[in-house]
Design a protein around this motif. Structure first.
Motif, mmCIF file in Angstrom:
data_model
loop_
_atom_site.group_PDB
_atom_site.id
_atom_site.type_symbol
_atom_site.label_atom_id
_atom_site.label_comp_id
_atom_site.label_asym_id
_atom_site.label_seq_id
_atom_site.Cartn_x
_atom_site.Cartn_y
_atom_site.Cartn_z
ATOM 1 N N ILE A 250 0.837 -1.148 0.303
ATOM 2 C CA ILE A 250 -0.168 0.102 -0.191
ATOM 3 C C ILE A 250 1.015 1.501 -0.037
ATOM 4 C CG2 ILE A 250 -1.326 1.247 1.625
ATOM 5 C CD1 ILE A 250 -3.142 -1.306 1.855
ATOM 6 N N THR B 122 -5.561 1.250 -3.152
ATOM 7 C CA THR B 122 -6.673 0.408 -3.337
ATOM 8 C C THR B 122 -6.429 -0.739 -3.959
ATOM 9 O OG1 THR B 122 -8.086 2.171 -2.265
ATOM 10 C CG2 THR B 122 -8.758 0.167 -2.317
ATOM 11 N N SER C 170 -3.702 -3.538 -3.254
ATOM 12 C CA SER C 170 -4.462 -3.671 -1.942
ATOM 13 C C SER C 170 -5.092 -5.057 -2.392
ATOM 14 C CB SER C 170 -4.757 -2.888 -0.669
ATOM 15 O OG SER C 170 -5.599 -3.577 0.659
ATOM 16 N N GLU C 171 -5.661 -4.648 -2.497
ATOM 17 C CA GLU C 171 -7.072 -5.747 -3.390
ATOM 18 C C GLU C 171 -5.850 -7.085 -3.240
ATOM 19 O OE1 GLU C 171 -9.625 -6.334 -2.416
ATOM 20 O OE2 GLU C 171 -10.997 -3.728 -2.082
ATOM 21 N N ALA D 208 -5.679 3.020 3.252
ATOM 22 C CA ALA D 208 -6.226 2.109 1.752
ATOM 23 C C ALA D 208 -7.241 2.092 2.408
ATOM 24 C CB ALA D 208 -5.078 1.774 0.945
ATOM 25 N N VAL D 209 -8.881 2.247 1.457
ATOM 26 C CA VAL D 209 -9.847 1.432 1.991
ATOM 27 C C VAL D 209 -10.031 0.426 0.835
ATOM 28 C CG1 VAL D 209 -12.472 1.820 2.801
ATOM 29 C CG2 VAL D 209 -10.922 3.306 4.089
ATOM 30 N N ASP D 210 -9.954 -0.535 1.210
ATOM 31 C CA ASP D 210 -10.587 -1.854 0.473
ATOM 32 C C ASP D 210 -11.020 -2.239 0.761
ATOM 33 O OD1 ASP D 210 -9.051 -3.771 2.254
ATOM 34 O OD2 ASP D 210 -7.558 -3.717 0.831
ATOM 35 N N THR D 211 -11.772 -3.186 0.301
ATOM 36 C CA THR D 211 -13.054 -4.149 0.365
ATOM 37 C C THR D 211 -12.909 -5.004 1.411
ATOM 38 O OG1 THR D 211 -12.474 -5.944 -1.141
ATOM 39 C CG2 THR D 211 -13.975 -4.622 -1.876
ATOM 40 N N VAL E 142 -11.348 8.830 0.444
ATOM 41 C CA VAL E 142 -11.812 7.324 0.912
ATOM 42 C C VAL E 142 -13.104 7.920 -0.200
ATOM 43 C CG1 VAL E 142 -12.514 6.809 3.358
ATOM 44 C CG2 VAL E 142 -10.950 8.025 3.056
ATOM 45 N N ALA F 183 -13.149 6.389 -2.972
ATOM 46 C CA ALA F 183 -13.278 4.397 -3.202
ATOM 47 C C ALA F 183 -14.179 4.225 -2.777
ATOM 48 C CB ALA F 183 -11.346 4.594 -1.874
ATOM 49 N N LEU G 126 -15.991 1.407 -5.403
ATOM 50 C CA LEU G 126 -15.067 -0.426 -4.682
ATOM 51 C C LEU G 126 -16.814 -0.932 -5.206
ATOM 52 C CD1 LEU G 126 -13.158 -0.066 -1.835
ATOM 53 C CD2 LEU G 126 -12.566 -1.047 -4.536
#
Ligand SMILES: Nc1ncnc2c1ncn2[C@@H]1O[C@H](COP(=O)(O)OP(=O)(O)O)[C@@H](O)[C@H]1O
Ligand SMILES: [Mg+2]
Lengths: 141, 271
Positions: free
Chosen positions: A27, A49, A52-53, B200-203, B232, B235, B239
């Motif tokens: 990240i 992001t 990161s996925e 990071a705001v991933d799933t 954010v 994102a 997502l």
């Protein structure tokens, strides 16, 4: 699926991933690289992001693998970022289904892969039980 | 220089002896093998690297010398170039006489004058120092991540949990525990989860946040997620995440005034 064109590589880092701290490295490195080539903050966040996925998927579904982050260029001054995620896990059984929203074998949201495809400009995925999973995604400025 | 001369000099290139001397003296191992992976060349640095004379290893299978993680598996990059691959670079670990050495090696096909593949060439870079640095970085990151999640009682029945850095499942579980404990201990009615500092705001992170918000609700407490910056917000939309009926705010300040409203507190300035 179509193989992506090769681009000129300006900088490259390989990050081995097998536990969640490695995800943190992915990240931060992605954000830093994205910032370096002039993506704005929201874009940096989005690209990180996406990276990161992919690294999360490696840790969750293949246990270990690596992520290569590259800054790339084409047509002289067009710059971009390339994320390559590779593992030697057991592969994705049905790629078409895995690319659908809300499909998950891990009891999670099932939004990762479709999001990466949406966020990035170019996307390639290949998977087999013998060779594991390879995802390549690029985002141009 | 005229064109004819230039062409000549580039096709003759340099004297073979000098070329060999250069190759011998390149300060990193260089090796060539035939299609059966039997060693046909090893420069001086290579011989030093494995601690043997060239005469001792000539004709030996390279895998019996290097004993690496890739040896005799489908990961072997030498086999790949002999089978028609163009060029590969990979990290690997070799095991020579009880020594484990981290390396990075690059392979390319060895071709004769007609372009037929007659083996493979490789050069090796010692990666030990880099691996050590990475390990150190990894440990440092782990420490940073393990710093526990603090809960701050901001006001009567209002608790703030600032979330900084990277959220993984372990950390999310920690946050969940902290929150639920805080709710029972302080009889908090509003918990503000401030995610302004997340990287990071991933799933997966979003999924954790949703679960935490649900659990707090089950305990009769409201959860507000604050610190939703434009990045954010974008994102979350990209997502395709549905935050349902979770209250969100862009700043902690807004979240706090919402919390006051929920608890029917009034802030009045003294004239
Ligand atoms: N690297 C991988 N190796 C094996 N399977 C994978 C990998 N990445 C994704 N998958 C499969 O694809 C599915 C969808 O992945 P994703 O869209 O990221 O959603 P989620 O991770 O929430 O399940 C996963 O549930 C898993 O079955
Ligand atoms: Mg996923």
């Amino acid at each position: 699926m179509k193989i992506l064109a090769m681009n000129k590589i300006i900088e490259e880092t390989t990050i081995d991933v097998c536990e969640s701290v490695d995800n943190a490295v992915v990240i931060y490195t992605t954000r830093q690289m994205a910032a370096q080539i002039g993506f704005n903050e929201a874009q940096q966040f989005l690209i990180a992001t996406a990276a990161s996925e992919l690294s999360t998927n490696i840790i969750r579904y293949a246990k270990k693998g690596f992520v290569i982050l590259r800054t790339i260029s084409k047509n002289h001054d067009s710059r971009g970022i390339e994320i390559i995620a590779k593992d030697n896990g057991s592969g994705i059984e049905d790629i078409d289904r895995a690319m659908q929203e809300h499909f998950s074998t891990g009891n999670s949201l099932g939004l990762g892969l479709p999001s990466v495809k949406r966020i990035m400009d170019e996307f390639f995925i290949e998977s087999s039980p013998e060779n594991g999973t390879l995802v390549i995604a690029k985002k141009w400025r | 220089m005229n064109a004819e001369k230039q062409k000549n000099s580039s096709s003759n290139q340099i004297d073979g002896n000098l070329a060999l001397q250069i190759l011998q003296q390149i300060p990193t191992p260089v090796m060539a093998v035939d299609p059966n992976l039997q060693i046909i060349f090893m420069n001086q640095a290579g011989c030093r690297f494995i601690g043997k004379n060239f005469e001792e290893i000539k004709g030996t299978h390279c895998y019996s010398i290097f004993n690496s993680t890739h040896c005799q598996t489908s990961d072997c990059r030498m086999k790949k170039v002999i089978d028609g691959g163009e060029r590969f670079t990979a990290r690997n670990q070799v095991n020579i006489d009880d020594r484990v050495i981290h390396i990075e090696y690059t392979t390319a096909p060895l071709k004769d004058d007609n372009g037929n593949i007659i083996g493979g060439i490789e050069y090796i870079l010692d990666n030990t120092e880099r691996v050590r640095q990475e390990q150190k970085l990894r440990e440092q990151n782990k420490i940073i991540m393990e710093i526990s999640t603090p809960a701050i009682k901001l006001w009567d029945r209002i608790v703030v949990i600032p979330v900084v850095g990277v959220i993984d499942s372990m950390r999310a579980q920690q946050m969940m525990d902290t929150m639920l404990k805080e709710i029972t201990q302080t009889s908090a009615k509003v918990i503000i989860l401030d995610i302004h500092g997340v990287a990071a705001v991933d799933t997966a992170v979003a999924n954790h946040l949703i679960k935490i918000a649900k659990a707090t609700k089950l305990m009769g407490c409201r959860c507000i997620i604050s610190g939703i910056s434009p990045a954010v917000a974008q994102a979350i939309v990209q997502l395709g995440i549905d935050l349902g009926d979770i209250n969100t705010n862009s700043t902690l300040e807004d979240a706090l005034s919402d919390a006051f409203a929920l608890l029917k507190f009034e802030v009045i300035s003294k004239k």
